[in-house]
Design an enzyme around this catalytic site. Sequence first.
Site, PDB file in Angstrom:
ATOM      1  N   TYR A 143      -3.884   2.511  -9.365  1.00 45.41           N
ATOM      2  CA  TYR A 143      -3.022   1.676 -10.320  1.00 45.41           C
ATOM      3  C   TYR A 143      -2.949   1.023 -11.514  1.00 45.41           C
ATOM      4  O   TYR A 143      -1.951   0.782 -12.017  1.00 45.41           O
ATOM      5  CB  TYR A 143      -2.459  -0.122  -8.600  1.00 45.41           C
ATOM      6  CG  TYR A 143      -1.797   0.765  -8.213  1.00 45.41           C
ATOM      7  CD1 TYR A 143      -2.538   1.682  -6.976  1.00 45.41           C
ATOM      8  CD2 TYR A 143      -0.245  -0.193  -7.499  1.00 45.41           C
ATOM      9  CE1 TYR A 143      -2.168   2.061  -5.614  1.00 45.41           C
ATOM     10  CE2 TYR A 143       0.043   0.252  -6.314  1.00 45.41           C
ATOM     11  CZ  TYR A 143      -0.544   0.999  -5.513  1.00 45.41           C
ATOM     12  OH  TYR A 143      -0.275   1.289  -4.252  1.00 45.41           O
ATOM     13  N   LYS A 191     -11.698  10.046  -0.035  1.00 48.72           N
ATOM     14  CA  LYS A 191     -11.266  10.889   0.664  1.00 48.72           C
ATOM     15  C   LYS A 191     -12.681  12.142  -0.722  1.00 48.72           C
ATOM     16  O   LYS A 191     -12.632  12.637  -1.634  1.00 48.72           O
ATOM     17  CB  LYS A 191      -9.960  11.285  -0.353  1.00 48.72           C
ATOM     18  CG  LYS A 191      -8.930  12.770  -0.366  1.00 48.72           C
ATOM     19  CD  LYS A 191      -8.479  13.014   1.450  1.00 48.72           C
ATOM     20  CE  LYS A 191      -8.312  14.556   1.022  1.00 48.72           C
ATOM     21  NZ  LYS A 191      -8.229  14.793   2.197  1.00 48.72           N
ATOM     22  N   ASP A 223      -6.550  11.006   5.734  1.00 43.51           N
ATOM     23  CA  ASP A 223      -6.340  11.181   6.253  1.00 43.51           C
ATOM     24  C   ASP A 223      -5.712  11.741   7.679  1.00 43.51           C
ATOM     25  O   ASP A 223      -5.592  11.156   8.341  1.00 43.51           O
ATOM     26  CB  ASP A 223      -5.697  13.167   5.863  1.00 43.51           C
ATOM     27  CG  ASP A 223      -7.025  13.939   5.633  1.00 43.51           C
ATOM     28  OD1 ASP A 223      -7.827  13.346   5.247  1.00 43.51           O
ATOM     29  OD2 ASP A 223      -7.410  15.003   5.277  1.00 43.51           O
ATOM     30  N   ASP A 247      -2.818   0.482   0.332  1.00 46.15           N
ATOM     31  CA  ASP A 247      -0.711   0.776   0.147  1.00 46.15           C
ATOM     32  C   ASP A 247      -0.628   0.956   0.932  1.00 46.15           C
ATOM     33  O   ASP A 247       0.032   0.552   1.877  1.00 46.15           O
ATOM     34  CB  ASP A 247      -0.484   0.771  -1.282  1.00 46.15           C
ATOM     35  CG  ASP A 247       0.526   0.221  -1.836  1.00 46.15           C
ATOM     36  OD1 ASP A 247       1.638  -0.195  -0.494  1.00 46.15           O
ATOM     37  OD2 ASP A 247       0.972   1.061  -2.782  1.00 46.15           O
ATOM     38  N   ASP A 251       1.034  -0.388   5.230  1.00 46.09           N
ATOM     39  CA  ASP A 251       1.873  -0.800   5.460  1.00 46.09           C
ATOM     40  C   ASP A 251       2.050   0.477   7.308  1.00 46.09           C
ATOM     41  O   ASP A 251       3.013   0.698   8.031  1.00 46.09           O
ATOM     42  CB  ASP A 251       2.343   0.733   4.584  1.00 46.09           C
ATOM     43  CG  ASP A 251       3.692  -0.424   3.993  1.00 46.09           C
ATOM     44  OD1 ASP A 251       3.295  -1.702   3.644  1.00 46.09           O
ATOM     45  OD2 ASP A 251       4.733  -0.269   3.175  1.00 46.09           O
TER      46      ASP A 251
END
Length: 369
Positions: A143, A191, A223, A247, A251
């Site tokens: 970001y 990751k 994942d 993020d 959610d």
Amino acid sequence: MRTKLNLAVLPGDGIGVEVTREAVRVLSTVADVHGYDFQFRTELVGGAAIRETGYPLPQPTLEACLSSDAVLLGAVGGPEFDALPPDRKPESGLLALRRELGAFANLRPASSHRAIEDCSPLRPEVVRGADILVVRELLGGLYFGEPRGFTAEGSAGFNTMRYSTDEVERIARIAFEQARARRQKVTSVDKANVLETSQLWRKVVTRVAREFPGVALDHMYVDACAMHLVSNPSRFDVILTENLFGDILSDESAAIGGSLGMLASASVGGRVGLFEPVHGSAPDIAGRGIANPLGAIATAALLLRYAAEMEREARDVEEAIGDVLNRGFRTADLVRDPRTRAATTEEMGVAVAEALTGICERRHAFHAV
Ligand code: NAD
């Protein structure tokens, strides 16, 4: 514990105004019941601020926030501002506020209430007992990483994922401290099979874990975590992760709670903590008095916990939320049985405030005998 609090209240737009009113009602109840001194100063942000001043984060709002003990925010945004350039939209005010407050740790609890298990898109036996805290790094990663932009001819866009050891250390410490007060387990999500930032992340988190010998640490690829969150969410306690993964995962973990309207968040670690429900301004239902205020009220509980070190008072608010749900109160988003009359935003807020008063009075009575 801080019994005197100066709170900046930024209701913002749409249902932000409606749900924040109920969160303030509950905080006022806490103050009344215990004789604490909570001062509320309401300021403009987002679309409401653009309408009045032309700016999504006016200077008086920022100053009020920076001189407060905590900021309680509703939500910003709305369709009438969609055509504005990104740096003038209501959401840019919120991003600027987060940056100015310097909060680098976003805490998002997600848990399943037995009474509304049937509201989750996941099966009740899957969500039962799930109680997760996602700790998301908020000021680094893709970001904010530089360089970013488009190539000169505009045929490609690029962003940079970047983390320093210091950035990982400070967010990891927050996650381990949180786990110490919960069920003593941190799952660090990355990751590392593909990304160098994740390899550094994993190394630093492993090192920080040695400072917290009572807390178990495991590492998981993002994942795999996404899959486990919906197949076996109760395996998690604290999930620690970087900005973009956080993020998405926070959610996704929202599915456990049953409605977006139930979810709270706290952004801490900076000069002043920022407390906001997860949902947006919900223009589709704004102004009708039907929004679910429980996310905003649960946010008020986080404010008590993290900004005022009032753990017992925070738990009382959370118990009061559970209490009204157990008694069958449902806002429209939680109604599954068409015979159930939906409570309005205000009715729900009043019910929580009354339940809270009852919980506190019973405790006083118990201690008096
Ligand atoms: P949203 O969260 O506002 O709404 C998504 C859906 O969930 C809608 O159907 C809405 O009615 C429902 N919903 C949300 N909160 C609810 C509540 N408390 N009770 C009952 N139902 C609820 O997301 P969106 O529609 O994508 O965005 C609307 C606006 O909000 C946009 O302008 C967006 O940019 C903004 N937004 C702001 C924030 C924030 O202020 N933190 C977060 C997300 C979106």
